[in-house]
Design an enzyme around this catalytic site. Sequence first.
Site, PDB file in Angstrom:
ATOM      1  N   GLU A  98       0.977  -1.186   0.040  1.00 46.83           N
ATOM      2  CA  GLU A  98      -0.012   0.176  -0.114  1.00 46.83           C
ATOM      3  C   GLU A  98       0.715   1.333  -0.137  1.00 46.83           C
ATOM      4  OE1 GLU A  98      -2.903  -0.394   2.921  1.00 46.83           O
ATOM      5  OE2 GLU A  98      -3.145  -2.253   2.903  1.00 46.83           O
ATOM      6  N   GLU A 110      -6.235 -10.527  -1.005  1.00 47.81           N
ATOM      7  CA  GLU A 110      -7.103 -10.944   0.094  1.00 47.81           C
ATOM      8  C   GLU A 110      -8.106 -10.507  -0.139  1.00 47.81           C
ATOM      9  OE1 GLU A 110      -5.403  -7.501   2.440  1.00 47.81           O
ATOM     10  OE2 GLU A 110      -3.883  -7.343   2.257  1.00 47.81           O
TER      11      GLU A 110
HETATM   12  C1  XIL Z   1      -6.425  -6.197   8.292  1.00 48.33           C
HETATM   13  C2  XIL Z   1      -6.775  -7.020   9.379  1.00 48.33           C
HETATM   14  O1  XIL Z   1      -7.516  -8.671   8.557  1.00 48.33           O
HETATM   15  C3  XIL Z   1      -7.233  -6.671  10.970  1.00 48.33           C
HETATM   16  O2  XIL Z   1      -7.451  -7.624  11.010  1.00 48.33           O
HETATM   17  C4  XIL Z   1      -6.662  -5.319  11.670  1.00 48.33           C
HETATM   18  O3  XIL Z   1      -7.069  -5.314  12.607  1.00 48.33           O
HETATM   19  C5  XIL Z   1      -5.830  -4.481  10.510  1.00 48.33           C
HETATM   20  O4  XIL Z   1      -5.389  -5.341   8.600  1.00 48.33           O
HETATM   21  N1  XIL Z   1      -4.753  -4.571   4.271  1.00 48.33           N
HETATM   22  C6  XIL Z   1      -4.286  -5.492   4.105  1.00 48.33           C
HETATM   23  C7  XIL Z   1      -4.318  -6.524   5.282  1.00 48.33           C
HETATM   24  O5  XIL Z   1      -2.710  -5.863   3.315  1.00 48.33           O
HETATM   25  O6  XIL Z   1      -3.256  -6.287   6.080  1.00 48.33           O
HETATM   26  C8  XIL Z   1      -5.635  -5.942   6.147  1.00 48.33           C
HETATM   27  O7  XIL Z   1      -5.276  -6.696   7.487  1.00 48.33           O
HETATM   28  C9  XIL Z   1      -6.523  -5.384   5.671  1.00 48.33           C
HETATM   29  C10 XIL Z   1      -6.256  -4.384   4.173  1.00 48.33           C
END
Ligand code: XIL
Length: 373
Positions: A160, A265
Amino acid sequence: MKKFLFLSVSALLLAACSSKPKTAEVVEPKLCDAFPDYTIGVALNVNQSNEKDAEGVAIVKQHFNSIVPENCMKCEEIHPEENTYFWDDADRFVKFGEDNNMQIIGHCLIWHSQCAPWFFVDAKGKQVKPEVLKQRMKDHITTVMTRYKGRIAGWDVVNEAILDDGSYRPSPFYQILGEEFIPWAFQCAMEADPDAELYYNDYSMAQPGKRAGVVALVKKLKERGIRIDAVGMQSHMGMDHPSWEEFEASIQAFIGAGVDVQFTEVDMSALPTVNFGANVADTEEYSAELNPYPDALPDSVSAEWNERMTTFLNIVDKYAKNVRRVTAWGVTDADSWKNDWPIKGRTEYPLWFDRKGQMKPFLVERMKKKGLM
Ligand code: XIL
């Protein structure tokens, strides 16, 4: 979890030939067998990688051939103080993958979010100089990657770093080092474990501006001889986004820039959209009308959701030759971070298995098409 029972041919033969018939061998269908072209992954929370969530673990072992840690390898967890690493959860996560013969993915090395606060400041709380941050990045990347060298197949090296308009996110990494922090991170990663795959990972990848920014980044790394193997499209989706045309255009653009793609994701909100991205810091206030299905998802919404997931998979399949992995961001709906983001306390339905551990219809349909059910 509903069990789908099948008799394998060998078990049938055995049962047929044996003079003393024994209980037939039961072969349960595996979701990942319905996706022979790429691995099918899932993000594990620590209750799962520590094997406390028995139901979740059973689903993971049965259906997935790739895992990624939802949180336990993020900087604030694994490296909370400059001279303190916390390995217990990450070690167990990696062992879980090895014990179950799974592809193991590391997430993530350099990310502004969930980064330990010490990373950017000196003992007096003053922002560190560029050379100090570079050294800290190198130490962090080298230490973490070296511990799991040869065991982790690939790493989200930078997460990101590019905004929707293609400009660089003004994170402390960028403010202190400028855009050079990204090639530096990949350089350190490449040296730490030359055999691990290296990825750039981001959300809202269908945005034309972000697409252009990521393509430019990939080209820059390649021109300098710095390895990047794939781009991770996080794919946090909703009922009204992304535009499939733009999503596909991004897949094509990344492949065209000379890297593979992966969908890292995957989840799809079934609730009203209040945020098109996945920037963890962007949250909204709770209200009942933004949480319309606290008890169950209506059939009509569920049907539309499943249809959209099928469309997503159909697009992925078109590019299968260049797709390395598709990973769901959690096991069941109950595990999803989307229940608490961008609004805390909603009841979400974004994942591939429902709260009872049942596989969602779009996957059942795929399994049937492949003759697995
Ligand atoms: C999220 C997790 O799922 C949560 O448990 C945590 O509180 C915050 O992060 N982008 C990403 C992930 O790359 O690591 C994130 O995961 C969601 C957005």
